[in-house]
Motif scaffolding. Structure first.
Motif, PDB file in Angstrom:
ATOM      1  N   ALA A   1      80.821  11.289  63.971  1.00 49.43           N
ATOM      2  CA  ALA A   1      82.261  11.527  63.887  1.00 49.43           C
ATOM      3  C   ALA A   1      83.186  10.496  63.153  1.00 49.43           C
ATOM      4  O   ALA A   1      83.999  10.650  62.543  1.00 49.43           O
ATOM      5  CB  ALA A   1      82.685  11.836  65.302  1.00 49.43           C
ATOM      6  N   LEU A   2      82.864   9.227  63.588  1.00 45.68           N
ATOM      7  CA  LEU A   2      83.679   8.189  62.875  1.00 45.68           C
ATOM      8  C   LEU A   2      83.296   8.207  61.478  1.00 45.68           C
ATOM      9  O   LEU A   2      84.093   7.866  60.739  1.00 45.68           O
ATOM     10  CB  LEU A   2      83.132   6.764  63.546  1.00 45.68           C
ATOM     11  N   LEU A   3      81.901   8.360  60.822  1.00 45.31           N
ATOM     12  CA  LEU A   3      81.537   8.508  59.737  1.00 45.31           C
ATOM     13  C   LEU A   3      82.297   9.516  59.023  1.00 45.31           C
ATOM     14  O   LEU A   3      82.899   9.055  58.007  1.00 45.31           O
ATOM     15  CB  LEU A   3      80.118   8.472  59.443  1.00 45.31           C
ATOM     16  N   PHE A   4      82.424  10.534  59.591  1.00 42.53           N
ATOM     17  CA  PHE A   4      83.027  11.659  58.825  1.00 42.53           C
ATOM     18  C   PHE A   4      84.513  11.470  58.656  1.00 42.53           C
ATOM     19  O   PHE A   4      85.098  11.671  57.577  1.00 42.53           O
ATOM     20  CB  PHE A   4      82.739  12.999  59.541  1.00 42.53           C
ATOM     21  N   ALA A   5      84.981  10.900  59.743  1.00 40.58           N
ATOM     22  CA  ALA A   5      86.679  10.804  59.558  1.00 40.58           C
ATOM     23  C   ALA A   5      86.896  10.008  58.525  1.00 40.58           C
ATOM     24  O   ALA A   5      87.777  10.100  57.883  1.00 40.58           O
ATOM     25  CB  ALA A   5      87.028  10.427  61.040  1.00 40.58           C
ATOM     26  N   GLY A   6      86.078   8.696  58.432  1.00 36.62           N
ATOM     27  CA  GLY A   6      86.281   7.722  57.594  1.00 36.62           C
ATOM     28  C   GLY A   6      86.269   8.204  56.109  1.00 36.62           C
ATOM     29  O   GLY A   6      86.935   7.911  55.354  1.00 36.62           O
ATOM     30  N   ILE A   7      84.845   8.963  55.956  1.00 36.55           N
ATOM     31  CA  ILE A   7      84.963   9.412  54.577  1.00 36.55           C
ATOM     32  C   ILE A   7      85.809  10.519  54.178  1.00 36.55           C
ATOM     33  O   ILE A   7      86.422  10.528  53.200  1.00 36.55           O
ATOM     34  CB  ILE A   7      83.474  10.162  54.419  1.00 36.55           C
ATOM     35  N   ALA A   8      86.079  11.398  55.299  1.00 37.06           N
ATOM     36  CA  ALA A   8      87.453  12.219  54.929  1.00 37.06           C
ATOM     37  C   ALA A   8      88.700  11.804  54.464  1.00 37.06           C
ATOM     38  O   ALA A   8      89.407  12.014  53.703  1.00 37.06           O
ATOM     39  CB  ALA A   8      87.785  13.247  56.172  1.00 37.06           C
ATOM     40  N   LEU A   9      89.036  10.599  55.176  1.00 38.21           N
ATOM     41  CA  LEU A   9      90.350   9.854  54.970  1.00 38.21           C
ATOM     42  C   LEU A   9      90.342   9.218  53.593  1.00 38.21           C
ATOM     43  O   LEU A   9      91.260   9.213  53.046  1.00 38.21           O
ATOM     44  CB  LEU A   9      90.577   8.879  55.866  1.00 38.21           C
ATOM     45  N   HIS A  10      88.916   8.595  53.345  1.00 31.50           N
ATOM     46  CA  HIS A  10      88.873   7.939  52.007  1.00 31.50           C
ATOM     47  C   HIS A  10      89.014   8.861  51.074  1.00 31.50           C
ATOM     48  O   HIS A  10      89.720   8.711  49.752  1.00 31.50           O
ATOM     49  CB  HIS A  10      87.715   7.336  52.102  1.00 31.50           C
ATOM     50  N   LEU A  11      88.400   9.951  51.136  1.00 30.56           N
ATOM     51  CA  LEU A  11      88.420  11.006  49.634  1.00 30.56           C
ATOM     52  C   LEU A  11      89.680  11.751  49.828  1.00 30.56           C
ATOM     53  O   LEU A  11      90.507  11.792  48.422  1.00 30.56           O
ATOM     54  CB  LEU A  11      87.379  12.147  50.036  1.00 30.56           C
ATOM     55  N   ALA A  12      90.470  11.998  50.705  1.00 31.24           N
ATOM     56  CA  ALA A  12      91.655  12.453  50.764  1.00 31.24           C
ATOM     57  C   ALA A  12      92.897  11.748  50.354  1.00 31.24           C
ATOM     58  O   ALA A  12      93.820  12.012  49.758  1.00 31.24           O
ATOM     59  CB  ALA A  12      92.322  12.906  52.311  1.00 31.24           C
ATOM     60  N   GLY A  13      92.492  10.080  50.433  1.00 31.16           N
ATOM     61  CA  GLY A  13      93.552   9.153  49.934  1.00 31.16           C
ATOM     62  C   GLY A  13      93.288   9.152  48.585  1.00 31.16           C
ATOM     63  O   GLY A  13      93.867   8.003  48.227  1.00 31.16           O
ATOM     64  N   GLY A  14      92.285   9.857  47.777  1.00 30.27           N
ATOM     65  CA  GLY A  14      92.131   9.385  46.334  1.00 30.27           C
ATOM     66  C   GLY A  14      91.103   8.567  46.111  1.00 30.27           C
ATOM     67  O   GLY A  14      90.926   7.920  45.061  1.00 30.27           O
ATOM     68  N   GLY A  15      90.323   8.097  47.127  1.00 30.49           N
ATOM     69  CA  GLY A  15      89.196   7.139  46.955  1.00 30.49           C
ATOM     70  C   GLY A  15      88.080   7.690  46.068  1.00 30.49           C
ATOM     71  O   GLY A  15      87.849   8.883  46.008  1.00 30.49           O
ATOM     72  N   GLU A  16      87.450   6.461  45.570  1.00 33.07           N
ATOM     73  CA  GLU A  16      86.268   7.088  44.899  1.00 33.07           C
ATOM     74  C   GLU A  16      85.151   7.900  45.396  1.00 33.07           C
ATOM     75  O   GLU A  16      84.936   7.577  46.659  1.00 33.07           O
ATOM     76  CB  GLU A  16      85.655   5.938  44.023  1.00 33.07           C
ATOM     77  N   THR A  17      84.690   8.733  44.756  1.00 33.35           N
ATOM     78  CA  THR A  17      83.407   9.559  45.357  1.00 33.35           C
ATOM     79  C   THR A  17      82.244   8.881  45.610  1.00 33.35           C
ATOM     80  O   THR A  17      81.306   9.048  46.168  1.00 33.35           O
ATOM     81  CB  THR A  17      83.146  10.977  44.692  1.00 33.35           C
ATOM     82  N   SER A  18      82.040   7.914  44.590  1.00 32.71           N
ATOM     83  CA  SER A  18      80.888   6.923  44.632  1.00 32.71           C
ATOM     84  C   SER A  18      80.892   5.912  45.826  1.00 32.71           C
ATOM     85  O   SER A  18      81.845   5.386  46.047  1.00 32.71           O
ATOM     86  CB  SER A  18      80.475   6.380  43.249  1.00 32.71           C
ATOM     87  N   LEU A  19      79.653   5.483  46.134  1.00 33.79           N
ATOM     88  CA  LEU A  19      79.837   4.604  47.060  1.00 33.79           C
ATOM     89  C   LEU A  19      80.076   3.316  46.646  1.00 33.79           C
ATOM     90  O   LEU A  19      79.484   2.896  45.244  1.00 33.79           O
ATOM     91  CB  LEU A  19      78.296   4.358  47.578  1.00 33.79           C
TER      92      LEU A  19
END
Length: 571
Positions: free
Chosen positions: A157-175
């Protein structure tokens, strides 16, 4: 890249289909050996490149191979092959499927190049490892699996929330490395910390791994924590908070290993300890430190698998798993004991073995950055490692006082897997460039200097002398060593039990919770709290013993360390 390229993990996933198709006509394990070998051969060449596709507007990089990801994928394939060979006399179709999915998901995770693919296989790894624990087939395995599920569901759940916030904030899709001033950084770091078993988030490991089958434990020792190390290297290099966490982790694991009686639980604590070295190295963040974390992960996977094979051999031969029940069985299983010794010397960082060429890189990196306390704690952890894995466990399990223990012959496949694992630990120790040439960062390191060899030999000899003097005091006794998880497991269980009973009395809406439903929920909460509800007398004894042995060990370790410092710099 060739159009005929086949993802290494696909070999293992294809093996699942073969096992299902032939589960009534052929055992699953030969399939595991074959497909793991196929994955290994696909990785040996070390072909770098990227393969991607677009799904629903998302760019999915399902294969991203560089030096870092290929190093981890290669050793994952090696240990998968050893694990299937080791368990080929006993693994059934269900366990084989779980192991194939687990190994394949681990390889796919480190070869993922985008956040979505990474998350999917990260979660697949958690579910398949849970299935592998449950394949232990005991009540203890079922209870430990439920606790394991709760912990890793939280991490997911923590990982999903972090990834969702990262992508929603315009973060890169690549690791890639994350910005430390953003919330996704801390959410994802928390998720990775759970999988890395950073205390106090570590108890799922020492609780569940000993409950799997002997072959299942070999797989479990390799993948989950090391994919977390890979994630730390990929996403969080140079994160300073990891330095004290890793150093404390290294010492924490050996303290509990010194007092532990269950042989696989003891080795589980040393997973915590050895991963602590890697976590600290990631935090240091220099090229030498990052190479040290990468190489030590590679070495650790090999020698830890070998150590779990040795512990499993003792269990296979005797049916016993506690040091207080074993002893004097070395003559009936000499080859297995010899291979265990190779693993023990490797984890202790003895010259000529693979741990020597990797662990010392991390300690040297700490010294170069003038991190005195980090260097000191890592050296103390090395003392405790040799004391518990290299001396205590083999002495009381294989040598020592001879007990009336029936010893069954060990199957050839088990011994063959141990022989190959021991050979690899020696191979990389004797020829370190075989590993160094695959490391991801530009850094030079020469492990076989006179000063390093002599100081390491002095440290091991001094620890051996202390063990000889204190061997009677260190004699294991039955009991339950209490870890930090008891601080939240019992209150949580009582809270769940109290909540369900309170809800049952609210009124007609929840009246159906009365009777059998409440009883079941209350019983489930009690099972969550403890594997067997140990008597209060045993808990208090173990708690007192834990404090006493911790103080004794710390005092001995400090004395040995200062002796070594004085010998190296007598002026």
């Amino acid at each position: 890249m060739s159009a005929l390229f086949l993802h290494p993990a696909f070999w293992l996933f294809a093996g699942v289909l073969v096992v299902f198709a032939n589960r009534r006509r052929m055992p699953g394990v030969p399939v595991g050996v074959i497909v793991a070998l196929g994955a290994l051969l696909a990785l040996v060449r070390g072909v770098e490149g990227t393969l991607e596709t677009t799904v629903a507007g998302f760019r999915l990089v399902w294969f991203h191979a560089d030096r870092l990801s290929l190093l981890f994928a290669l050793v994952f394939a090696i240990v998968a092959l050893l694990g299937f060979l080791y368990g080929s006399h006993r693994m059934r179709a269900g366990e084989t499927v779980a192991a194939l999915l687990y190994a394949g998901s681990a390889i796919a995770t480190v070869l993922a190049g985008d956040w979505i693919t990474f998350f999917v296989f990260w979660e697949a790894m958690a579910l398949s490892s849970l299935a592998l624990i449950w394949q232990g087939g005991t009540a203890g395995a079922r209870r430990a699996g439920m606790r394991y599920l709760l912990v890793h569901a939280t991490g997911g759940a923590l990982l999903f929330a972090g990834i969702a916030l990262h992508l929603a904030g315009g973060g890169e899709t690549s690791l890639g490395a994350l910005a430390s001033d953003a919330p996704p950084f801390w959410l994802i770091l928390g998720a990775v910390a759970i999988n890395a078993a950073i205390p106090p988030l570590h108890a799922w490991l020492t609780d569940a791994y000993p409950e799997a089958s002997t072959s299942g434990s070999v797989f479990l020792s390799a993948f989950t924590t090391k994919t977390a190390v890979y994630a730390l290297l990929r996403l969080f290099p140079g994160t300073e908070i990891l330095v004290p966490l890793g150093a404390a982790m290294a010492l924490y694991g050996v303290v509990f290993a010194v007092i532990e009686n269950d042989i696989r639980r003891l080795l589980g604590y040393h997973i915590v300890s050895q991963v602590g070295y890697m976590v600290a190295a990631v935090g240091i963040g220099t090229p030498l430190a990052l190479n040290g974390a990468s190489s030590h992960a590679f070495s650790h996977i090999l020698y830890k698998a070998l150590l779990f094979m040795g512990a499993g051999a003792a269990i296979e031969a005797t049916g016993l798993r506690r040091l207080s029940d074993l002893g004097g069985i070395s003559r009936q299983m000499r080859f297995a004991v010899a291979m265990y010794a190779v693993g023990a010397l490797s984890i202790s960082g003895a010259p000529l073995f693979n741990g020597f060429i990797s662990k010392s890189m991390i300690v040297s990196a700490a010294g170069e950055e003038h991190l005195l306390w980090t260097e000191l704690l890592l050296v103390l952890a090395a003392v405790g490692t040799f004391l518990s894995v290299g001396l205590k466990l083999p002495w009381f399990a294989f040598f020592g006082e001879r007990r009336a223990v029936a010893v069954r012959p060990l199957p050839t496949n088990l011994l063959a897997a141990m022989g190959i694992g021991g050979g690899l630990c020696l191979l990389y120790g004797l020829f370190p460039n075989l590993l160094y040439s695959r490391l991801p960062y530009l850094a030079t390191y020469a492990p076989y200097t006179l000063d390093h060899v002599v100081s390491t030999a002095q440290l091991l000899l001094a620890t051996g002398f202390v063990f000889y003097l204190a061997r009677k005091t260190l004699t294991p006794s039955p009991g339950l060593a209490l870890d930090s998880d008891w601080l939240y497991r019992i209150p949580l269980a009582r809270m769940v039990s109290a909540t369900t009973r309170a809800l049952a009395g609210v009124g007609p809406v929840v009246r159906t919770l009365r009777g059998e439903a409440v009883t079941r929920l209350d019983a489930a909460a009690r099972r969550l709290a403890a594997p067997g509800a140990p008597p209060r007398r045993r808990e208090s004894f173990a708690f007192r013993a834990s404090i006493g042995w911790t103080v004794l060990f710390a005092a001995v370790a400090v004395v040995i360390t200062w002796i070594m410092v004085w010998l190296r710099n007598p002026g």
